[in-house]
Design an enzyme around this catalytic site. Structure first.
Site, PDB file in Angstrom:
ATOM      1  N   ASP A  31       0.851  -1.197   0.000  1.00  0.00           N
ATOM      2  CA  ASP A  31       0.000   0.000   0.000  1.00  0.00           C
ATOM      3  C   ASP A  31       0.888   1.249   0.000  1.00  0.00           C
ATOM      4  OD1 ASP A  31      -3.203   0.559   1.004  1.00  0.00           O
ATOM      5  OD2 ASP A  31      -1.787   2.215   1.125  1.00  0.00           O
ATOM      6  N   ILE A  32       0.484   2.255  -0.756  1.00  0.00           N
ATOM      7  CA  ILE A  32       1.285   3.480  -0.886  1.00  0.00           C
ATOM      8  C   ILE A  32       1.271   4.307   0.393  1.00  0.00           C
ATOM      9  CG2 ILE A  32      -0.494   5.076  -1.743  1.00  0.00           C
ATOM     10  CD1 ILE A  32       1.476   5.822  -4.003  1.00  0.00           C
ATOM     11  N   ASN A  88     -13.009  -3.097   2.596  1.00  0.00           N
ATOM     12  CA  ASN A  88     -13.943  -1.979   2.753  1.00  0.00           C
ATOM     13  C   ASN A  88     -14.898  -1.959   1.568  1.00  0.00           C
ATOM     14  OD1 ASN A  88     -12.683  -1.049   5.128  1.00  0.00           O
ATOM     15  ND2 ASN A  88     -11.138   0.040   3.931  1.00  0.00           N
ATOM     16  N   GLY A  94     -15.202   3.172   4.207  1.00  0.00           N
ATOM     17  CA  GLY A  94     -13.852   3.645   3.912  1.00  0.00           C
ATOM     18  C   GLY A  94     -13.323   3.244   2.554  1.00  0.00           C
ATOM     19  N   GLN A  95     -14.179   2.691   1.680  1.00  0.00           N
ATOM     20  CA  GLN A  95     -13.672   2.344   0.342  1.00  0.00           C
ATOM     21  C   GLN A  95     -13.405   3.616  -0.458  1.00  0.00           C
ATOM     22  OE1 GLN A  95     -16.122  -0.194  -2.195  1.00  0.00           O
ATOM     23  NE2 GLN A  95     -14.410  -0.530  -3.606  1.00  0.00           N
ATOM     24  N   SER A  96     -12.149   3.786  -0.866  1.00  0.00           N
ATOM     25  CA  SER A  96     -11.792   4.978  -1.643  1.00  0.00           C
ATOM     26  C   SER A  96     -11.369   4.627  -3.067  1.00  0.00           C
ATOM     27  CB  SER A  96     -10.662   5.744  -0.945  1.00  0.00           C
ATOM     28  OG  SER A  96      -9.509   4.940  -0.838  1.00  0.00           O
ATOM     29  N   HIS A 101     -10.327  -4.947  -3.383  1.00  0.00           N
ATOM     30  CA  HIS A 101      -8.992  -5.200  -2.824  1.00  0.00           C
ATOM     31  C   HIS A 101      -9.113  -5.684  -1.397  1.00  0.00           C
ATOM     32  CE1 HIS A 101     -10.051  -0.935  -2.383  1.00  0.00           C
ATOM     33  NE2 HIS A 101      -9.431  -0.955  -1.206  1.00  0.00           N
ATOM     34  N   HIS A 103      -7.071  -5.661   2.090  1.00  0.00           N
ATOM     35  CA  HIS A 103      -5.950  -5.136   2.863  1.00  0.00           C
ATOM     36  C   HIS A 103      -5.414  -6.265   3.740  1.00  0.00           C
ATOM     37  CE1 HIS A 103      -6.952  -0.732   2.370  1.00  0.00           C
ATOM     38  NE2 HIS A 103      -8.166  -1.229   2.174  1.00  0.00           N
TER      39      HIS A 103
END
Ligand code: 5GP
Ligand code: ZN
Length: 115
Positions: A31-32, A88, A94-96, A101, A103
């Site tokens: 993750d970035i 999410n 909190g899904q952006s 995906h 986590h």
């Protein structure tokens, strides 16, 4: 491939990512913006918006996502102490990024319930 989806770009090699694993169906990368000492994302190559858009034909992909998440937890040495996988779904959760995906989080103590 959705042209304005950052995760589709990563699967297509059109955006950079620190990849840890890839096969024909699934990719895993760091993750970035990590929220824990280990924070990996596991995604399908196929653009699926979120769990609400999974259909029966995606069952194999879904199980592969979970198996690769497990593989990542073991490889990153967080499996024994404990780690969390999170999916999410939609904005209040909190899904952006609208590309499914998982986590994989670990390397610190997790609180419960999640915020
Ligand atoms: P969500 O908030 O949708 O559950 O998770 C999206 C995750 O993707 C966030 O943790 C965010 O830091 C990560 N992310 C967003 N854009 C990128 C990117 O371009 N590269 C990587 N490696 N991670 C990203
Ligand atoms: Zn996508």
């Amino acid at each position: 491939m959705i042209s304005d989806c950052v995760f589709c770009k990563i699967t297509a090699g059109q955006a950079p990512a620190k990849k840890l694993y890839e096969d024909n169906d699934v990719i895993a990368f760091h993750d970035i913006n990590p929220q824990a000492p280990v924070h990996i994302l596991v995604i399908p190559r196929k653009h699926i918006r979120n769990l609400l858009y999974v259909d029966e034909k995606d069952a194999l992909i879904l199980s592969k996502l979970i198996m690769v998440a497990t593989m990542m937890a073991k490889e990153q040495k967080i499996a024994e102490k404990g780690y969390r996988i999170v999916i999410n779904t939609n904005r209040c959760a909190g899904q952006s990024v609208d590309h499914l995906h998982i986590h994989v989080l670990g390397g610190r103590i997790m609180s419960w319930p999640p915020g």
